[in-house]
Design a protein around this motif. Structure first.
Motif, PDB file in Angstrom:
ATOM      1  N   MET A  41      70.514  36.100  50.230  1.00 14.85           N
ATOM      2  CA  MET A  41      69.607  36.858  50.939  1.00 14.85           C
ATOM      3  C   MET A  41      68.868  37.822  49.760  1.00 14.85           C
ATOM      4  N   SER A  42      67.407  37.546  49.795  1.00 12.35           N
ATOM      5  CA  SER A  42      66.682  38.790  48.832  1.00 12.35           C
ATOM      6  C   SER A  42      66.988  40.135  49.148  1.00 12.35           C
ATOM      7  N   GLN A  43      66.884  41.077  48.068  1.00 15.46           N
ATOM      8  CA  GLN A  43      66.764  42.366  48.442  1.00 15.46           C
ATOM      9  C   GLN A  43      65.448  42.795  49.041  1.00 15.46           C
ATOM     10  N   PRO A  44      65.246  43.705  50.057  1.00 15.35           N
ATOM     11  CA  PRO A  44      64.081  44.118  50.212  1.00 15.35           C
ATOM     12  C   PRO A  44      63.478  45.223  49.316  1.00 15.35           C
ATOM     13  N   GLU A  45      62.278  45.396  49.321  1.00 16.44           N
ATOM     14  CA  GLU A  45      61.581  46.406  48.269  1.00 16.44           C
ATOM     15  C   GLU A  45      61.945  47.612  48.857  1.00 16.44           C
ATOM     16  N   LEU A  46      62.196  48.485  47.914  1.00 19.46           N
ATOM     17  CA  LEU A  46      62.557  49.834  48.310  1.00 19.46           C
ATOM     18  C   LEU A  46      61.238  50.646  48.584  1.00 19.46           C
ATOM     19  N   VAL A  47      61.191  51.379  49.885  1.00 12.57           N
ATOM     20  CA  VAL A  47      59.973  52.064  50.203  1.00 12.57           C
ATOM     21  C   VAL A  47      59.881  53.541  49.580  1.00 12.57           C
ATOM     22  N   ASP A  48      58.819  53.699  48.631  1.00 17.89           N
ATOM     23  CA  ASP A  48      58.791  54.876  48.004  1.00 17.89           C
ATOM     24  C   ASP A  48      58.057  55.756  48.905  1.00 17.89           C
ATOM     25  N   ALA A  87      55.051  55.408  51.729  1.00 18.01           N
ATOM     26  CA  ALA A  87      55.606  55.413  53.092  1.00 18.01           C
ATOM     27  C   ALA A  87      54.647  55.806  53.793  1.00 18.01           C
ATOM     28  N   GLY A  88      54.856  55.221  55.235  1.00 16.89           N
ATOM     29  CA  GLY A  88      53.888  55.769  56.324  1.00 16.89           C
ATOM     30  C   GLY A  88      54.595  57.047  56.853  1.00 16.89           C
ATOM     31  N   GLU A  89      53.649  57.591  57.876  1.00 17.61           N
ATOM     32  CA  GLU A  89      54.023  59.170  58.411  1.00 17.61           C
ATOM     33  C   GLU A  89      55.348  59.137  58.964  1.00 17.61           C
ATOM     34  N   GLU A  90      55.650  58.067  59.728  1.00 19.57           N
ATOM     35  CA  GLU A  90      57.035  58.161  60.228  1.00 19.57           C
ATOM     36  C   GLU A  90      58.223  58.166  59.322  1.00 19.57           C
ATOM     37  N   VAL A  91      58.041  57.299  58.548  1.00 21.46           N
ATOM     38  CA  VAL A  91      59.079  57.412  57.005  1.00 21.46           C
ATOM     39  C   VAL A  91      59.059  58.544  56.483  1.00 21.46           C
ATOM     40  N   ARG A  92      57.752  58.919  56.083  1.00 17.58           N
ATOM     41  CA  ARG A  92      57.695  60.153  55.310  1.00 17.58           C
ATOM     42  C   ARG A  92      58.484  61.439  56.365  1.00 17.58           C
ATOM     43  N   ALA A  93      58.472  61.323  57.426  1.00 14.75           N
ATOM     44  CA  ALA A  93      58.956  62.504  58.184  1.00 14.75           C
ATOM     45  C   ALA A  93      60.628  62.370  57.916  1.00 14.75           C
ATOM     46  N   VAL A  94      60.917  61.266  58.229  1.00 12.22           N
ATOM     47  CA  VAL A  94      62.594  61.283  57.933  1.00 12.22           C
ATOM     48  C   VAL A  94      62.907  61.508  56.617  1.00 12.22           C
ATOM     49  N   TYR A  95      62.131  61.015  55.471  1.00 11.84           N
ATOM     50  CA  TYR A  95      62.461  61.249  54.186  1.00 11.84           C
ATOM     51  C   TYR A  95      62.454  62.787  53.908  1.00 11.84           C
ATOM     52  N   ASP A  96      61.416  63.483  54.567  1.00 11.38           N
ATOM     53  CA  ASP A  96      61.371  64.919  54.256  1.00 11.38           C
ATOM     54  C   ASP A  96      62.599  65.497  54.871  1.00 11.38           C
ATOM     55  N   PHE A 100      69.572  53.654  49.745  1.00  9.53           N
ATOM     56  CA  PHE A 100      70.165  53.114  51.025  1.00  9.53           C
ATOM     57  C   PHE A 100      68.845  53.317  51.837  1.00  9.53           C
ATOM     58  N   TRP A 101      68.259  54.577  51.801  1.00 11.12           N
ATOM     59  CA  TRP A 101      67.371  55.111  52.817  1.00 11.12           C
ATOM     60  C   TRP A 101      66.059  54.159  52.682  1.00 11.12           C
ATOM     61  N   ARG A 102      65.802  54.261  51.512  1.00 11.59           N
ATOM     62  CA  ARG A 102      64.458  53.811  50.803  1.00 11.59           C
ATOM     63  C   ARG A 102      64.435  52.024  51.271  1.00 11.59           C
ATOM     64  N   ALA A 103      65.810  51.359  51.239  1.00  9.95           N
ATOM     65  CA  ALA A 103      65.656  50.053  51.948  1.00  9.95           C
ATOM     66  C   ALA A 103      65.342  49.814  53.354  1.00  9.95           C
ATOM     67  N   ILE A 104      66.305  50.746  53.991  1.00 10.70           N
ATOM     68  CA  ILE A 104      65.984  50.537  55.438  1.00 10.70           C
ATOM     69  C   ILE A 104      64.852  51.075  56.044  1.00 10.70           C
ATOM     70  N   ALA A 105      64.228  51.566  54.997  1.00  9.08           N
ATOM     71  CA  ALA A 105      62.672  52.423  55.766  1.00  9.08           C
ATOM     72  C   ALA A 105      61.624  51.249  55.837  1.00  9.08           C
ATOM     73  N   ASN A 106      62.028  49.822  55.446  1.00  9.77           N
ATOM     74  CA  ASN A 106      61.343  48.670  55.920  1.00  9.77           C
ATOM     75  C   ASN A 106      61.252  48.537  57.456  1.00  9.77           C
ATOM     76  N   HIS A 107      62.287  49.186  58.033  1.00 11.09           N
ATOM     77  CA  HIS A 107      62.116  49.006  59.444  1.00 11.09           C
ATOM     78  C   HIS A 107      62.375  50.599  60.059  1.00 11.09           C
ATOM     79  N   PRO A 108      61.284  51.159  60.146  1.00 12.06           N
ATOM     80  CA  PRO A 108      61.230  52.577  60.315  1.00 12.06           C
ATOM     81  C   PRO A 108      62.157  52.936  61.455  1.00 12.06           C
ATOM     82  N   ALA A 109      62.309  52.300  62.625  1.00 13.52           N
ATOM     83  CA  ALA A 109      63.099  52.801  63.668  1.00 13.52           C
ATOM     84  C   ALA A 109      64.682  52.622  63.416  1.00 13.52           C
TER      85      ALA A 109
END
Length: 134
Positions: free
Chosen positions: A1-8, A12-21, A35-44
């Protein structure tokens, strides 16, 4: 299984940025770990997991160090290198020393061994160990 891209943060979209903040504010830090940057590929999943971990790891009947030690023990049993590294660092920040880590890993090893023996021998549970009413 390949590694997902990390979401910087910048990408990041608005929803992801809000969680990051919220992660950065809650942890009083200026970065979001992989960890958080990897799972951010699925914001929910990111949002749900962050809300759950924030609630579960908050101070309660168990103190923060005890919770980190439990997390580290389960991570060792599950052989999750990432979680072991992350929660070792967190536990050290909350007061864990080398002696405590050694004892924790000894308990983890012993529990895994005796669990395997009890399961392998299919040991019947003693009546006095069962909750009453069962």
């Amino acid at each position: 299984m390949s590694q997902p891209e990390l979401v910087d943060y910048a990408a990041a979209g608005e929803e992801v940025r809000a969680v990051y903040d919220d992660i950065m504010a809650t942890r009083k830090t200026d970065w979001v770990n992989n960890f958080w940057r990897a799972i951010a590929n699925h914001p929910a999943t990111l949002r749900r997991t962050w809300e759950s971990i924030k609630q579960i790891m908050a101070p309660g009947a168990l103190d923060p160090l005890t919770k980190e030690l439990i997390y580290l023990a389960v991570s060792a049993t599950n052989q999750c290198s990432y979680c072991m590294a992350s929660h070792t660092a967190s536990a050290r920040g909350k007061g864990m020393n080398d002696e405590m880590l050694g004892e924790l890993l000894a308990v983890v090893g012993m529990a895994n061994e005796t669990n395997a023996l009890a399961a392998g021998y299919q040991v019947e549970i003693d009546e006095r160990f069962k909750p009453s009413g069962r």
